[in-house]
Motif scaffolding. Structure first.
Motif, PDB file in Angstrom:
ATOM      1  N   ASN A  14      -9.521  16.955 -11.840  1.00 36.86           N
ATOM      2  CA  ASN A  14      -8.306  16.163 -11.747  1.00 36.86           C
ATOM      3  C   ASN A  14      -7.327  16.583 -13.043  1.00 36.86           C
ATOM      4  OD1 ASN A  14      -9.537  15.358 -14.374  1.00 36.86           O
ATOM      5  ND2 ASN A  14     -10.119  13.374 -13.596  1.00 36.86           N
ATOM      6  N   ALA A  15      -6.053  15.890 -13.032  1.00 34.01           N
ATOM      7  CA  ALA A  15      -5.166  16.556 -13.966  1.00 34.01           C
ATOM      8  C   ALA A  15      -5.631  16.803 -15.481  1.00 34.01           C
ATOM      9  CB  ALA A  15      -3.996  15.730 -13.721  1.00 34.01           C
ATOM     10  N   PRO A  59       2.583  11.488  -8.230  1.00 33.98           N
ATOM     11  CA  PRO A  59       1.622  11.934  -7.081  1.00 33.98           C
ATOM     12  C   PRO A  59       0.564  13.053  -7.730  1.00 33.98           C
ATOM     13  CG  PRO A  59       3.735  12.005  -6.169  1.00 33.98           C
ATOM     14  CD  PRO A  59       3.955  11.660  -7.543  1.00 33.98           C
ATOM     15  N   PHE A  60       1.153  13.705  -8.985  1.00 36.93           N
ATOM     16  CA  PHE A  60       0.240  14.762  -9.339  1.00 36.93           C
ATOM     17  C   PHE A  60      -0.745  14.330 -10.290  1.00 36.93           C
ATOM     18  CE2 PHE A  60       3.981  16.817  -7.605  1.00 36.93           C
ATOM     19  CZ  PHE A  60       3.537  18.130  -7.304  1.00 36.93           C
ATOM     20  N   PHE A  61      -0.668  13.024 -10.737  1.00 37.78           N
ATOM     21  CA  PHE A  61      -1.544  12.225 -11.762  1.00 37.78           C
ATOM     22  C   PHE A  61      -2.380  11.106 -10.795  1.00 37.78           C
ATOM     23  CE2 PHE A  61       1.336  14.394 -14.601  1.00 37.78           C
ATOM     24  CZ  PHE A  61       0.150  14.726 -15.520  1.00 37.78           C
ATOM     25  N   GLU A  62      -2.253  10.943  -9.560  1.00 29.58           N
ATOM     26  CA  GLU A  62      -2.849   9.935  -8.610  1.00 29.58           C
ATOM     27  C   GLU A  62      -4.399   9.972  -9.176  1.00 29.58           C
ATOM     28  OE1 GLU A  62      -0.639   8.809  -5.062  1.00 29.58           O
ATOM     29  OE2 GLU A  62      -2.712   9.588  -4.310  1.00 29.58           O
ATOM     30  N   GLY A  63      -4.934   8.892  -9.130  1.00 33.71           N
ATOM     31  CA  GLY A  63      -6.404   8.912  -9.510  1.00 33.71           C
ATOM     32  C   GLY A  63      -6.839   9.341 -10.986  1.00 33.71           C
ATOM     33  N   ALA A  67      -2.443   8.402 -15.298  1.00 40.07           N
ATOM     34  CA  ALA A  67      -1.736   7.798 -14.503  1.00 40.07           C
ATOM     35  C   ALA A  67      -0.778   6.755 -15.113  1.00 40.07           C
ATOM     36  CB  ALA A  67      -2.152   7.671 -13.069  1.00 40.07           C
ATOM     37  N   THR A  68      -1.403   5.905 -15.799  1.00 40.08           N
ATOM     38  CA  THR A  68      -0.916   4.649 -16.079  1.00 40.08           C
ATOM     39  C   THR A  68       0.069   4.859 -17.264  1.00 40.08           C
ATOM     40  OG1 THR A  68      -2.940   4.148 -17.323  1.00 40.08           O
ATOM     41  CG2 THR A  68      -2.738   2.761 -15.322  1.00 40.08           C
ATOM     42  N   LEU A 220       3.892  20.925 -14.953  1.00 42.85           N
ATOM     43  CA  LEU A 220       4.627  19.933 -13.974  1.00 42.85           C
ATOM     44  C   LEU A 220       6.045  19.463 -14.535  1.00 42.85           C
ATOM     45  CD1 LEU A 220       1.242  17.995 -13.623  1.00 42.85           C
ATOM     46  CD2 LEU A 220       2.429  19.271 -11.743  1.00 42.85           C
ATOM     47  N   PRO A 221       6.270  19.287 -15.943  1.00 43.59           N
ATOM     48  CA  PRO A 221       7.508  18.729 -16.176  1.00 43.59           C
ATOM     49  C   PRO A 221       8.423  19.794 -15.931  1.00 43.59           C
ATOM     50  CG  PRO A 221       6.147  19.249 -18.162  1.00 43.59           C
ATOM     51  CD  PRO A 221       5.204  19.337 -16.913  1.00 43.59           C
TER      52      PRO A 221
END
Ligand SMILES: *Cc1c(COP(=O)(O)O)cnc(C)c1O
Length: 424
Positions: A14-15, A59-63, A67-68, A220-221
């Motif tokens: 994951n991310a 979407p790149f941090f989904e799950g 994410a929050t 990502l940024p």
């Protein structure tokens, strides 16, 4: 969203894990397992960059546990502007140098620092950021971790090989940042960082974080600002723009291709390199052959083996497909000088890196172009000022750093020396 390695030999991560590890365990680079798709209609044109970037990266941090806090991270990271300035009817310039160290690396470094602070430690060992730098990276990373976290930072730079102002940006952050002037080359500095990561003594003492440009948390940024600028330009002109990007290790180039991949209106991505020609050669021969690094005026782009090219090849394994979306140019030191000297008459002052993009712009007629300005010219005043015949105004944030005392220790290019000089 899961991330896989470009070399395909690790389990999807994951991310958070991808950011924590930097490089995948098989030596590859993390890339998204699938690509989300944005429609122009759901692209939030009217948002400022902070909210826009959170939407694009969501979407790149989904799950993922981050994410929050993504929106909050974007709010804390992107506290400076990124103006898209119109130069003429078909050209604008995206100024990415308004952050704390006056180079685009502030975007990625601050986002990465804020993510890393929120990723729970895998152990109760002391976290430590290590970075080898030939100039801009170290400053951006030091500034970012200093203002966003309490994690100590170790910077290694080759003694006498960085500009005076760059050195201030490496050595003037106080106790949290320990800067070492290594009696050796940039390659020696990189080797020492690699040795520390492989050393069981260091691994048992520290939880080491590498902040170099292959880290997903920096890419990502960068993807988000290309998405943002492309949409702004599209709305303004009704045409998808092409980006001309001063390129070295190709983090920015890969990020721009990712922004295109997820549906943003980008015609082409043009890689403007200095005299380091390995990417240009790939475009003409189809053979990927890294070359020894050549020193140039645009020193932050002096890379003969661009790490992020592996991400580009993963996205476009066939040369023909890559040629459909991008092209490469190589710009000599003489052309950099000429461009800086000529464009000042039009009212533009470029840093040597941005000058490669401004030079490349001259060979295209049709289209809508965005030049990517990667650093403020005041960082490279010893090159720029003699060419333009006047001094470059120093931005506020640079004046503040120049006024701080420098702190650095000089050491031999040996990990054992670093170990005995370390104060954590
Ligand atoms: C790092 C840097 C570059 C090269 O960017 P990559 O993402 O490594 O290709 C270009 N210009 C400046 C000013 C830089 O600091």
């Amino acid at each position: 969203m899961k991330y896989i390695s470009t070399r395909g030999k690790v389990d999807p991560a994951n991310a958070s894990l991808a950011i924590q590890q930097g490089l995948a365990k098989d030596g590859g680079l993390y890339v998204p397992e699938h690509w989300p798709h944005f429609e122009m209609n759901d692209s939030p044109k009217a948002l400022g960059f902070v909210d826009f970037s959170a939407r694009v990266m969501a979407p790149f941090f989904e799950g993922d546990a981050l994410a929050t806090s993504l929106a909050q991270i974007c709010r804390e990271a992107f506290t400076f502007d990124l103006p898209l300035r119109q130069l003429d009817a078909k050209t604008s310039v995206l100024e990415l140098f308004h952050g704390p160290t006056c180079a685009f690396k502030d975007f990625g470094a601050r986002f990465l620092a804020l993510c890393s602070e929120r990723i729970p430690a895998a152990s109760n060992k002391q976290k430590l950021v290590m970075v080898a730098t030939s100039g801009d990276t170290g400053g951006a990373v030091a500034a970012a971790f200093c203002s966003c976290t309490t994690t100590p930072v170790v910077i290694l730079f080759p003694k006498g090989m960085v500009s005076a102002r760059q050195e201030k940006q490496l050595t003037s952050w106080g106790q949290q940042v320990q800067a070492f002037a290594v009696r050796g080359s940039f390659d020696d500095c990189q080797r020492m960082v690699k040795e520390a990561f492989l050393s069981s003594a260091w691994q048992s003492r520290f939880e080491l974080l590498s902040a170099n440009s292959i880290n997903l948390g920096r890419l990502l940024p960068q993807m988000a600002y290309f998405a943002y600028a492309s949409l702004q330009s599209f709305v303004r002109t009704g045409r998808a723009p092409s980006f001309i990007i001063p390129s070295g290790n190709m983090g920015n180039s890969a990020a721009a291709l990712w922004a295109k991949k997820i549906g943003f209106p980008i015609e082409k991505v043009i890689f403007a390199h200095n005299a380091n020609k390995s990417v240009l050669n790939y475009f003409s021969t189809g053979q990927w052959q890294p070359l020894p690094t050549v020193a140039t005026l645009a020193n932050a782009m002096d890379v003969g083996r661009p790490s992020n090219f592996e991400r580009v090849l993963h996205l476009y394994p066939h040369l023909k497909d890559l040629q459909n979306v991008s092209s490469a140019v190589s710009v000599s030191d003489a052309e950099i000088r000429k461009t800086i000297a000529e464009d000042v008459k039009l009212g533009h002052i470029w840093c040597p890196h941005t000058a490669t993009a401004a030079f490349a712009r001259r060979s295209y007629q049709q289209g809508n172009f965005i030049l990517v300005a990667t650093a403020h010219p005041a960082k490279f005043e010893t090159i720029v000022e003699p060419l333009i015949g006047k001094s470059v105004e120093i931005p506020e944030q640079m004046l503040e750093i120049l006024a701080q005392p420098s702190l650095s220790k000089e050491i031999e290019a040996q990990l054992s020396e670093l170990e005995s000089s370390l104060a954590v």
